[in-house]
Design a protein around this motif. Structure first.
Motif, PDB file in Angstrom:
ATOM      1  N   ILE A 200       2.559   0.421   7.609  1.00 53.12           N
ATOM      2  CA  ILE A 200       2.379   1.782   7.098  1.00 53.12           C
ATOM      3  C   ILE A 200       1.107   2.403   7.665  1.00 53.12           C
ATOM      4  N   GLU A 201       0.028   1.631   7.672  1.00 49.81           N
ATOM      5  CA  GLU A 201      -1.241   2.156   8.192  1.00 49.81           C
ATOM      6  C   GLU A 201      -1.131   2.523   9.671  1.00 49.81           C
ATOM      7  N   LEU A 202      -0.487   1.670  10.470  1.00 49.61           N
ATOM      8  CA  LEU A 202      -0.321   1.974  11.888  1.00 49.61           C
ATOM      9  C   LEU A 202       0.501   3.243  12.096  1.00 49.61           C
ATOM     10  N   LEU A 203       1.565   3.381  11.325  1.00 49.04           N
ATOM     11  CA  LEU A 203       2.401   4.581  11.446  1.00 49.04           C
ATOM     12  C   LEU A 203       1.618   5.834  11.078  1.00 49.04           C
ATOM     13  N   GLU A 204       0.781   5.742  10.059  1.00 47.94           N
ATOM     14  CA  GLU A 204      -0.036   6.884   9.658  1.00 47.94           C
ATOM     15  C   GLU A 204      -1.084   7.208  10.723  1.00 47.94           C
ATOM     16  N   MET A 205      -1.667   6.163  11.333  1.00 49.31           N
ATOM     17  CA  MET A 205      -2.611   6.386  12.428  1.00 49.31           C
ATOM     18  C   MET A 205      -1.937   7.111  13.588  1.00 49.31           C
ATOM     19  N   ALA A 206      -0.658   6.801  13.783  1.00 51.26           N
ATOM     20  CA  ALA A 206       0.094   7.407  14.882  1.00 51.26           C
ATOM     21  C   ALA A 206       0.601   8.804  14.543  1.00 51.26           C
ATOM     22  N   GLY A 207       0.410   9.235  13.292  1.00 56.16           N
ATOM     23  CA  GLY A 207       0.766  10.604  12.923  1.00 56.16           C
ATOM     24  C   GLY A 207       2.077  10.772  12.208  1.00 56.16           C
ATOM     25  N   TYR A 208       2.589   9.718  11.588  1.00 52.34           N
ATOM     26  CA  TYR A 208       3.850   9.801  10.869  1.00 52.34           C
ATOM     27  C   TYR A 208       3.626   9.869   9.362  1.00 52.34           C
ATOM     28  N   GLU A 209       4.443  10.656   8.680  1.00 51.89           N
ATOM     29  CA  GLU A 209       4.491  10.632   7.222  1.00 51.89           C
ATOM     30  C   GLU A 209       5.471   9.539   6.818  1.00 51.89           C
ATOM     31  N   VAL A 210       5.002   8.595   6.032  1.00 55.69           N
ATOM     32  CA  VAL A 210       5.800   7.421   5.698  1.00 55.69           C
ATOM     33  C   VAL A 210       6.253   7.467   4.246  1.00 55.69           C
ATOM     34  N   ASN A 211       7.543   7.320   4.051  1.00 53.36           N
ATOM     35  CA  ASN A 211       8.118   7.246   2.712  1.00 53.36           C
ATOM     36  C   ASN A 211       8.782   5.890   2.514  1.00 53.36           C
ATOM     37  N   ILE A 212       8.720   5.372   1.291  1.00 47.61           N
ATOM     38  CA  ILE A 212       9.353   4.088   0.973  1.00 47.61           C
ATOM     39  C   ILE A 212      10.398   4.307  -0.119  1.00 47.61           C
TER      40      ILE A 212
ATOM     41  N   LYS B 284       0.834  -1.205   0.000  1.00 43.50           N
ATOM     42  CA  LYS B 284       0.000   0.000   0.000  1.00 43.50           C
ATOM     43  C   LYS B 284       0.869   1.256   0.000  1.00 43.50           C
ATOM     44  N   PRO B 285       0.593   2.242  -0.857  1.00 44.63           N
ATOM     45  CA  PRO B 285       1.378   3.478  -0.864  1.00 44.63           C
ATOM     46  C   PRO B 285       1.132   4.322   0.376  1.00 44.63           C
ATOM     47  N   ALA B 286       2.139   5.105   0.732  1.00 44.77           N
ATOM     48  CA  ALA B 286       2.031   5.930   1.933  1.00 44.77           C
ATOM     49  C   ALA B 286       1.324   7.248   1.670  1.00 44.77           C
ATOM     50  N   LYS B 287       0.784   7.836   2.737  1.00 40.40           N
ATOM     51  CA  LYS B 287       0.134   9.147   2.651  1.00 40.40           C
ATOM     52  C   LYS B 287       1.120  10.226   3.092  1.00 40.40           C
ATOM     53  N   PRO B 288       1.081  11.393   2.474  1.00 44.16           N
ATOM     54  CA  PRO B 288       2.015  12.467   2.828  1.00 44.16           C
ATOM     55  C   PRO B 288       1.494  13.410   3.919  1.00 44.16           C
ATOM     56  N   ASN B 289       2.389  14.340   4.302  1.00 43.14           N
ATOM     57  CA  ASN B 289       2.020  15.504   5.097  1.00 43.14           C
ATOM     58  C   ASN B 289       1.458  15.178   6.478  1.00 43.14           C
ATOM     59  N   GLN B 290       2.231  14.451   7.282  1.00 42.89           N
ATOM     60  CA  GLN B 290       1.838  14.242   8.665  1.00 42.89           C
ATOM     61  C   GLN B 290       2.957  14.727   9.582  1.00 42.89           C
TER      62      GLN B 290
ATOM     63  N   TYR C 256       5.884  13.501  11.825  1.00 44.64           N
ATOM     64  CA  TYR C 256       7.296  13.215  11.597  1.00 44.64           C
ATOM     65  C   TYR C 256       7.457  12.533  10.251  1.00 44.64           C
ATOM     66  N   LYS C 257       8.584  12.778   9.613  1.00 48.71           N
ATOM     67  CA  LYS C 257       8.860  12.131   8.337  1.00 48.71           C
ATOM     68  C   LYS C 257       9.748  10.924   8.594  1.00 48.71           C
ATOM     69  N   VAL C 258       9.244   9.737   8.266  1.00 51.56           N
ATOM     70  CA  VAL C 258      10.011   8.514   8.480  1.00 51.56           C
ATOM     71  C   VAL C 258      10.150   7.753   7.173  1.00 51.56           C
ATOM     72  N   ALA C 259      11.264   7.062   7.030  1.00 51.92           N
ATOM     73  CA  ALA C 259      11.474   6.173   5.895  1.00 51.92           C
ATOM     74  C   ALA C 259      11.260   4.752   6.388  1.00 51.92           C
ATOM     75  N   PHE C 260      10.619   3.947   5.578  1.00 48.46           N
ATOM     76  CA  PHE C 260      10.317   2.578   5.955  1.00 48.46           C
ATOM     77  C   PHE C 260      11.261   1.620   5.252  1.00 48.46           C
ATOM     78  N   PHE C 261      12.050   0.882   6.055  1.00 47.31           N
ATOM     79  CA  PHE C 261      12.888  -0.174   5.498  1.00 47.31           C
ATOM     80  C   PHE C 261      12.014  -1.408   5.372  1.00 47.31           C
ATOM     81  N   THR C 262      11.682  -1.772   4.146  1.00 49.04           N
ATOM     82  CA  THR C 262      10.673  -2.811   3.913  1.00 49.04           C
ATOM     83  C   THR C 262      11.194  -4.218   4.124  1.00 49.04           C
ATOM     84  N   GLY C 263      12.508  -4.436   3.980  1.00 52.02           N
ATOM     85  CA  GLY C 263      13.077  -5.763   4.167  1.00 52.02           C
ATOM     86  C   GLY C 263      12.836  -6.666   2.969  1.00 52.02           C
TER      87      GLY C 263
END
Length: 435
Positions: free
Chosen positions: A209-221, A179-185, A187-194
């Motif tokens: 990704i969804e949990l991080l977005e719920m917690a208020g993080y902008e997630v980039n991959i 699933k693609p990440a949503k912008p503009n939250q 903290y800006k975090v990068a996700f190491f997908t493994g």
């Protein structure tokens, strides 16, 4: 008479194994009760961290000659690094083990069969994420077309070694695209997908990704990320591990992110030691940004979100530590706090939850006998607790605990899940309860 191999081995240990790190060990023995293989071999000193370090130093100094018993001692080590938190001198056992295995590989000059296997695994699957994805896509085809069902019913799986057939039975269903990440939250975090998480456990990655977005993080991959290199490093392929590390640092352009988050304990430990592996400022900056998903969720107060709905506990949940997440990264409280906050569950600590489950990367495939003994001991603790759910923080641990459940005939009574999947389902329950 000293053989050519013994001469090469001694020179290789001089070249690759740090004398300074070896002499850090005071031979105090605090590591012994923490070492699973020492305990499982009736306290055989050669299968303890202290004993292995003594063998490394004696071989390096030319006091002993290389033979099969030394190789066996190094091979049987899980690399769980439970000895490190127990050591008052701060011995870097994990580094020494990787250096020793590198020295052995460099001196032994493996045969054609081993070279081919290592070429496929370390230069192929775990060096090129595209090849890993194509391989896992074959597994998805195997599952989706019904071939898997036919193979199981026909008895073909019985032709495989027991450990491999058991692992096949507990493989997760392979899902489609991340699933693609949503912008503009916040903290800006990068996700190491493994490598495995991005292929075999894509649904867990999507939920991360969804949990991080719920917690208020902008997630980039970031694109072009590769396997962390842990499997290479633990198998003596240190130069190849360094290549993967260099690729990942380049891919992440880490200056742009507040954190680099991962959801696999083994990967996180190796990523956090890139600074030590490469000994560059850039690598150290990268490693300083590595954080586990549970730590980041706690930073955002995710436990309070889970506690938002009061619900009477209905089932028991327990937690199996990822060795590297606990022993290398020092993370054990955050997962327990989050799990304990989940509505509908009572958290009960498993006996020796910090002890290795016997997975240890591909150790369960290479050393099935010792792995099986360690898993059997682990399952004794599981049965004492009698949970409905065993939560883990690493894909290897997850599959190993699933195998343990199958072996003990407990499949109808309990399940093993990744912490992200557990929290995701718990959050869905919380959301419904808040309506």
């Amino acid at each position: 008479m000293v053989s050519a191999l013994q001469e090469r081995m001694q020179k290789s240990f001089v070249e690759h194994v740090s004398e300074e790190l070896l002499t850090d060990c005071m031979r105090c023995g605090f590591c012994l009760p923490a070492c699973p293989t020492y305990l499982m071999t009736d306290q055989d000193e050669a299968h303890s961290p202290r004993g292995r370090i003594s063998l490394m130093k004696a071989l390096r100094d030319g006091q002993v000659l290389w033979d099969g018993s030394i190789e066996d001692s190094l091979d049987v080590c899980l690399g769980c690094r439970a000895c490190e938190p127990a050591c008052p001198a701060g011995v870097q056992y994990g580094t020494l083990l990787e250096e020793a295995r590198h020295a052995v590989l460099d001196a032994k000059r493996p045969g054609i069969k081993e070279k081919v296997v290592r070429k496929i695994v370390f230069d192929g699957l775990f060096a090129d994420q595209k090849k890993m994805k194509r391989t896992v896509e074959l597994i998805r085809f195997y599952q989706a077309t019904g071939i898997q069902k036919v193979a199981r019913v026909s008895g073909v799986m019985k032709l495989l070694p027991k450990q491999m057939s058991e692992m096949e039975r507990v493989l997760p269903p392979i899902r489609q695209k991340l699933k693609p990440a949503k912008p503009n939250q916040t903290y800006k975090v990068a996700f190491f997908t493994g490598c495995l998480m991005d292929t075999m456990f894509q649904e867990t990655n999507s939920r991360t990704i969804e949990l991080l977005e719920m917690a208020g993080y902008e997630v980039n991959i970031p694109e072009d990320q590769q396997c962390c290199g842990a499997l290479h490093g633990h198998s003596g392929e240190v130069p190849k591990a360094k290549k993967n590390a260099e690729k990942n640092i380049l891919a992440f352009n880490h200056q742009d992110y507040d954190f680099i988050v991962q959801n696999a304990g083994g990967c996180g430990a190796f990523l956090s030691e890139y600074g030590k592996l490469l000994d560059t400022d850039e690598a150290r900056v990268f490693s300083d940004k590595i954080v586990d998903i549970s730590t980041l969720l706690m930073k955002a107060g995710f436990d309070r979100q889970l506690n938002a709905v009061s619900k009477e506990a209905q089932a028991v949940v327990t937690y199996q530590d990822s060795c590297h997440l606990r022993n290398v990264n020092g993370v054990w409280e955050a997962p327990r706090t989050l799990i304990g906050s989940a509505p509908g569950f009572t958290f009960i600590e498993m006996p020796n939850a910090a002890g290795c489950c016997g997975s240890a990367g591909i150790y369960n495939l290479l050393q099935p006998e010792m792995s099986g003994k360690i898993l059997a001991e682990k399952m004794k603790g599981v049965k004492q607790v009698g949970p409905s759910v065993i939560v883990t923080s690493n894909p290897g641990c997850l599959l190993q605990m699933k195998v343990g459940i199958e072996r003990e005939g407990l499949a109808g009574q309990m399940e093993a899940v990744h912490i992200v999947d557990f929290l995701y389902e718990s959050m869905k329950t919380t959301t419904k309860g808040a309506r």
